[in-house]
Motif scaffolding. Structure first.
Motif, PDB file in Angstrom:
ATOM      1  N   PRO A  49       0.714  -1.331   0.104  1.00 18.38           N
ATOM      2  CA  PRO A  49       0.079  -0.065  -0.073  1.00 18.38           C
ATOM      3  C   PRO A  49       1.111   1.367  -0.002  1.00 18.38           C
ATOM      4  CG  PRO A  49      -1.016  -1.753   1.612  1.00 18.38           C
ATOM      5  CD  PRO A  49       0.208  -2.309   1.155  1.00 18.38           C
ATOM      6  N   GLU A  50       1.907   1.143   0.659  1.00 17.22           N
ATOM      7  CA  GLU A  50       2.904   2.572   0.774  1.00 17.22           C
ATOM      8  C   GLU A  50       3.549   2.588  -0.638  1.00 17.22           C
ATOM      9  OE1 GLU A  50       4.547   4.444   4.127  1.00 17.22           O
ATOM     10  OE2 GLU A  50       4.418   2.715   5.514  1.00 17.22           O
ATOM     11  N   ALA A  51       3.984   1.592  -1.176  1.00 20.11           N
ATOM     12  CA  ALA A  51       4.577   1.631  -2.435  1.00 20.11           C
ATOM     13  C   ALA A  51       3.519   2.219  -3.465  1.00 20.11           C
ATOM     14  CB  ALA A  51       5.077   0.233  -2.902  1.00 20.11           C
ATOM     15  N   ALA A  52       2.260   1.751  -3.601  1.00 18.06           N
ATOM     16  CA  ALA A  52       1.449   2.212  -4.383  1.00 18.06           C
ATOM     17  C   ALA A  52       1.008   3.737  -4.216  1.00 18.06           C
ATOM     18  CB  ALA A  52      -0.128   1.405  -4.107  1.00 18.06           C
ATOM     19  N   PHE A 166     -13.187  -0.504  -3.784  1.00 20.83           N
ATOM     20  CA  PHE A 166     -12.221  -1.333  -2.896  1.00 20.83           C
ATOM     21  C   PHE A 166     -13.147  -2.545  -2.441  1.00 20.83           C
ATOM     22  CE2 PHE A 166      -9.669   2.229  -3.507  1.00 20.83           C
ATOM     23  CZ  PHE A 166      -8.431   1.602  -3.440  1.00 20.83           C
ATOM     24  N   VAL A 167     -12.899  -3.800  -2.680  1.00 26.44           N
ATOM     25  CA  VAL A 167     -13.639  -5.213  -2.411  1.00 26.44           C
ATOM     26  C   VAL A 167     -12.910  -5.712  -1.512  1.00 26.44           C
ATOM     27  CG1 VAL A 167     -14.950  -7.018  -2.898  1.00 26.44           C
ATOM     28  CG2 VAL A 167     -14.953  -5.045  -4.568  1.00 26.44           C
ATOM     29  N   GLY A 168     -13.195  -5.837  -0.045  1.00 28.00           N
ATOM     30  CA  GLY A 168     -12.496  -6.543   0.901  1.00 28.00           C
ATOM     31  C   GLY A 168     -11.847  -5.549   1.940  1.00 28.00           C
ATOM     32  N   PHE A 171      -6.670  -6.516   6.116  1.00 26.26           N
ATOM     33  CA  PHE A 171      -5.474  -5.558   6.132  1.00 26.26           C
ATOM     34  C   PHE A 171      -5.168  -4.680   4.657  1.00 26.26           C
ATOM     35  CE2 PHE A 171      -3.511  -7.745   9.812  1.00 26.26           C
ATOM     36  CZ  PHE A 171      -3.325  -6.423  10.684  1.00 26.26           C
ATOM     37  N   ALA A 172      -5.196  -5.594   3.618  1.00 35.06           N
ATOM     38  CA  ALA A 172      -4.813  -5.286   2.359  1.00 35.06           C
ATOM     39  C   ALA A 172      -5.984  -4.244   1.994  1.00 35.06           C
ATOM     40  CB  ALA A 172      -4.870  -6.294   1.303  1.00 35.06           C
ATOM     41  N   GLY A 173      -7.257  -4.349   1.982  1.00 39.19           N
ATOM     42  CA  GLY A 173      -8.039  -3.604   1.504  1.00 39.19           C
ATOM     43  C   GLY A 173      -8.168  -2.226   2.284  1.00 39.19           C
ATOM     44  N   ILE A 260     -11.572  -0.721  -9.978  1.00 35.43           N
ATOM     45  CA  ILE A 260     -12.229  -1.926  -8.908  1.00 35.43           C
ATOM     46  C   ILE A 260     -11.088  -2.695  -8.515  1.00 35.43           C
ATOM     47  CG2 ILE A 260     -13.768  -3.770  -8.709  1.00 35.43           C
ATOM     48  CD1 ILE A 260     -15.209  -2.508 -11.027  1.00 35.43           C
ATOM     49  N   VAL A 261     -10.820  -2.240  -7.279  1.00 38.64           N
ATOM     50  CA  VAL A 261      -9.471  -3.061  -6.471  1.00 38.64           C
ATOM     51  C   VAL A 261     -10.134  -4.183  -5.416  1.00 38.64           C
ATOM     52  CG1 VAL A 261      -7.507  -2.624  -4.868  1.00 38.64           C
ATOM     53  CG2 VAL A 261      -8.492  -0.823  -6.396  1.00 38.64           C
ATOM     54  N   TRP A 262      -9.530  -5.230  -5.807  1.00 34.28           N
ATOM     55  CA  TRP A 262      -9.893  -6.784  -5.217  1.00 34.28           C
ATOM     56  C   TRP A 262      -8.973  -7.083  -4.137  1.00 34.28           C
ATOM     57  CZ3 TRP A 262     -14.577  -9.229  -5.587  1.00 34.28           C
ATOM     58  CH2 TRP A 262     -14.411 -10.787  -5.032  1.00 34.28           C
ATOM     59  N   THR A 263      -9.297  -7.041  -3.072  1.00 38.25           N
ATOM     60  CA  THR A 263      -8.549  -7.390  -1.675  1.00 38.25           C
ATOM     61  C   THR A 263      -9.186  -8.155  -0.945  1.00 38.25           C
ATOM     62  OG1 THR A 263      -9.119  -5.480  -0.707  1.00 38.25           O
ATOM     63  CG2 THR A 263      -7.040  -5.470  -2.234  1.00 38.25           C
ATOM     64  N   ALA A 264     -10.092  -9.229  -1.517  1.00 38.43           N
ATOM     65  CA  ALA A 264     -10.986 -10.055  -0.638  1.00 38.43           C
ATOM     66  C   ALA A 264     -10.429 -11.373  -0.259  1.00 38.43           C
ATOM     67  CB  ALA A 264     -12.419 -10.197  -1.410  1.00 38.43           C
ATOM     68  N   GLY A 265      -9.325 -11.186   0.387  1.00 32.96           N
ATOM     69  CA  GLY A 265      -8.332 -12.415   0.819  1.00 32.96           C
ATOM     70  C   GLY A 265      -7.634 -13.213  -0.149  1.00 32.96           C
TER      71      GLY A 265
END
Length: 449
Positions: A49-52, A166-168, A171-173, A260-265
């Motif tokens: 996330p910090e790199a992004a 953002f989906v999820g 932590f990542a989402g 659409i960002v997918w971070t659902a596990g």
């Protein structure tokens, strides 16, 4: 006596730390360590996330394998088959013919991949956040959407370009959402054509809470803080479709979103399906607390080891439970795994992995965070600082620690870079456009005169 050969499949947290510890603790006359991975680096995923967001240079959030694992043999390729019955690994190198490598011990640690669902449109429009390439792409894509919104005369395109889904809510989402909202807010200072009120960030989570890792109290605090930033949080909601960017949610709302960002596990790497190792119902490698692979009857498979996201390891501090797929467990499992292999090589007995989960820290953007460590709950700037200190302390190599701290120091005194480098994703397009196609010999001759 010939040295025993230890093959490490995957160079994530488990693979890198295991290989590094083995190379330091085993004499080269006793064992040879081979690391196989298609990428030349290990990605420190908590920093994605910090790199992004541009807080860290993307190159500083990855660890070069050949620099860090100087005493190991690095094989740049993809494992296509593991036949433990024959103790061989089949590797497809980046270029060249398929090769087989025999081993005495194998560490199966390919990690995990995004856990996706067969949702219409997700394959075509979704963006993951598991690799450094995805982090770079996400940043460029979001900044590019601001450029589109600033110049388009079409109000529908403008609205869709400024809608970020953002989906999820793990932590990542939550971390990616917090960081990217900061990026957009800072970037709008340079877009007089755009207004902050037009920007819409939406977080969709199927459960009834976000950030379960930090506990219900801190998770609720995180949700309140995100909502104060006008982030729309939809709990107990799923995305049913996103064909052509038209998002349909289970609560009935329909809207267009170009991000659409997918971070659902996550789920275990599909590479495990190409092995003859016994897998559990969720696709994990079944392990004992000693990190030895076992079959359905609980019998140890000689020379087979696993840990991390792809392994199902009993949590001895929580009888009946399993170790969570987190970097905290992966790093500590790697140390025990390496020591156990060393003990077996020297004729000893492996010990069991036991670690009580310390808690979690999460960043919600610059100077914002939540933490629940040893039952102590922290929020705001102190939690954000704990998040940074914890992860800079755990990224491998002194070289990377210094570079990350230097990035943070510069970012604290200089304004955030808000430029998109979208050409990175199609670097040859401009050159191809200006290069004439080959038609006949005369055109080639005339073009070279």
């Amino acid at each position: 006596m010939n040295p025993q050969r230890i093959v490490v499949v995957g160079a994530g947290h488990v693979g890198l730390y295991t290989a590094l510890r083995l190379s330091r603790k085993l004499n080269s006359r006793r064992a040879e360590v081979i690391v196989i991975d298609p990428q030349p680096h290990m990605t420190y995923q908590p920093f994605l996330p910090e790199a992004a967001a541009g807080n860290i240079s993307p190159r500083h959030s990855v660890v070069p394998l050949r620099r860090e694992l100087k005493r190991c043999r690095i094989v740049a390729g993809e494992v296509t088959k593991v036949e433990h019955a024959r103790k061989t690994v089949t590797v497809q190198p980046i270029e060249g013919p398929v090769t087989e490598i025999e081993y005495d011990h194998i560490v199966v640690a390919p990690g995990s991949v995004s856990r996706t669902l067969p949702i219409p449109g997700l394959r075509e429009h979704g963006i993951g956040l598991k690799t450094i390439g995805e982090a770079i792409y996400l940043r460029n894509h979001i900044l590019d959407r601001l450029d589109v919104a600033a110049v388009t005369p079409d109000p529908e395109i403008r609205k869709a370009s400024l809608t970020f889904l953002f989906v999820g809510g793990g932590f990542a989402g939550a971390e990616a959402l917090g960081e990217m909202e900061d990026v957009v807010r800072d970037s709008l200072k340079y877009y007089p054509e755009l207004n902050q009120d037009e920007v819409r960030f939406i977080l969709v989570e199927a459960a009834n809470k976000i950030l379960p890792e930090v506990g219900p109290q801190m998770g609720a605090y995180a949700a309140r803080q995100l909502r104060k930033r006008n982030i729309d949080i939809r709990l107990e909601t799923i995305m049913k479709s996103c064909v052509d960017g038209e998002v349909h949610l289970s609560d009935g709302e329909v809207f267009r979103a170009e991000t659409i960002v997918w971070t659902a596990g996550v789920k275990p790497s599909p590479m495990l399906e190409q092995t003859d190792l016994p897998l559990g119902p969720r696709g994990h490698v079944n392990c004992l607390p000693t990190l030895q692979v076992v079959d359905e009857d609980g019998k140890v498979l000689d020379g087979a080891w696993s840990a991390g996201d792809c392994a199902q390891v009993p949590d001895l501090t929580n009888p009946g439970g399993w170790c969570s797929p987190s970097a905290q467990h992966a790093v500590r499992q790697a140390a025990v795994l390496a020591d156990n292999i060393r003990k077996v090589v020297y004729g000893g007995t492996p010990k069991e992995y036991k670690h009580k989960y310390l808690g979690s820290v999460a960043s919600l953007g610059l100077h914002k965070g939540v933490a629940n460590v040893y039952g102590i709950k922290v929020k705001g700037w102190p939690a954000w600082m704990m998040h940074r200190l914890y992860h800079v302390g755990h990224i491998p190599s002194f070289n990377r620690k210094v570079r990350v701290v230097a990035d943070w120091a510069l970012a604290s005194v200089l304004k955030r870079e808000t430029v998109s480098l979208g050409q990175l994703h199609q670097p040859r397009e401009e050159f191809t456009d200006v290069t004439p196609p080959l038609t006949d010999d005369k055109s080639v001759v005339s073009a070279t005169r």
